[in-house]
Design a protein around this motif. Structure first.
Motif, mmCIF file in Angstrom:
data_model
loop_
_atom_site.group_PDB
_atom_site.id
_atom_site.type_symbol
_atom_site.label_atom_id
_atom_site.label_comp_id
_atom_site.label_asym_id
_atom_site.label_seq_id
_atom_site.Cartn_x
_atom_site.Cartn_y
_atom_site.Cartn_z
ATOM 1 N N LYS A 188 65.324 8.421 13.231
ATOM 2 C CA LYS A 188 66.262 8.827 12.176
ATOM 3 C C LYS A 188 67.513 7.960 12.190
ATOM 4 O O LYS A 188 67.770 7.227 13.139
ATOM 5 C CB LYS A 188 66.641 10.295 12.342
ATOM 6 N N PRO A 213 77.843 15.474 19.750
ATOM 7 C CA PRO A 213 77.332 15.680 18.396
ATOM 8 C C PRO A 213 78.442 16.225 17.503
ATOM 9 O O PRO A 213 79.258 17.043 17.937
ATOM 10 C CB PRO A 213 76.218 16.704 18.593
ATOM 11 N N THR A 262 68.669 12.555 22.136
ATOM 12 C CA THR A 262 67.482 13.279 22.591
ATOM 13 C C THR A 262 67.834 14.735 22.880
ATOM 14 O O THR A 262 67.098 15.646 22.517
ATOM 15 C CB THR A 262 66.900 12.616 23.853
ATOM 16 N N TYR A 302 70.436 16.495 21.662
ATOM 17 C CA TYR A 302 70.839 17.166 20.422
ATOM 18 C C TYR A 302 70.059 16.538 19.268
ATOM 19 O O TYR A 302 70.615 15.846 18.425
ATOM 20 C CB TYR A 302 72.339 17.006 20.193
ATOM 21 N N ASN A 303 68.754 16.803 19.213
ATOM 22 C CA ASN A 303 67.892 16.111 18.267
ATOM 23 C C ASN A 303 68.108 16.503 16.812
ATOM 24 O O ASN A 303 67.602 15.837 15.924
ATOM 25 C CB ASN A 303 66.423 16.273 18.650
ATOM 26 N N ASP A 304 68.859 17.566 16.530
ATOM 27 C CA ASP A 304 69.114 17.928 15.142
ATOM 28 C C ASP A 304 70.452 17.389 14.625
ATOM 29 O O ASP A 304 70.767 17.549 13.446
ATOM 30 C CB ASP A 304 69.057 19.435 14.957
ATOM 31 N N ALA A 305 71.239 16.732 15.468
ATOM 32 C CA ALA A 305 72.536 16.175 15.064
ATOM 33 C C ALA A 305 72.339 14.897 14.257
ATOM 34 O O ALA A 305 71.426 14.113 14.527
ATOM 35 C CB ALA A 305 73.395 15.882 16.280
ATOM 36 N N ILE A 306 73.199 14.698 13.259
ATOM 37 C CA ILE A 306 73.110 13.484 12.440
ATOM 38 C C ILE A 306 74.331 12.585 12.603
ATOM 39 O O ILE A 306 74.354 11.484 12.099
ATOM 40 C CB ILE A 306 72.922 13.822 10.954
#
Length: 60
Positions: A11, A58, A41, A43-47
């Protein structure tokens, strides 16, 4: 103010701090990229991430 995005694993991630911009170019150098990969890895939902007190945090 625009913030750079980098490809990290599968991403795009927005960097809010922790990068060095190069004069006359869109390229950036990421500070402690190995720590950024570990945080991404964890915080895999952080953008978005910011580099605060020597750690990647994050933000969104």
């Amino acid at each position: 103010m625009s913030f750079p995005t980098i490809d990290l694993k599968d991403k795009k991630v927005i960097l809010l701090s922790g990068f060095l911009k190069h004069q006359g170019s869109a390229a950036v150098t990421v500070v402690a990229k190995d720590k950024l990969e570990a945080a991404a890895t964890r915080y895999n939902d952080a953008i978005a991430f910011g580099f605060v007190s020597g750690k990647w945090r994050p933000a969104a």
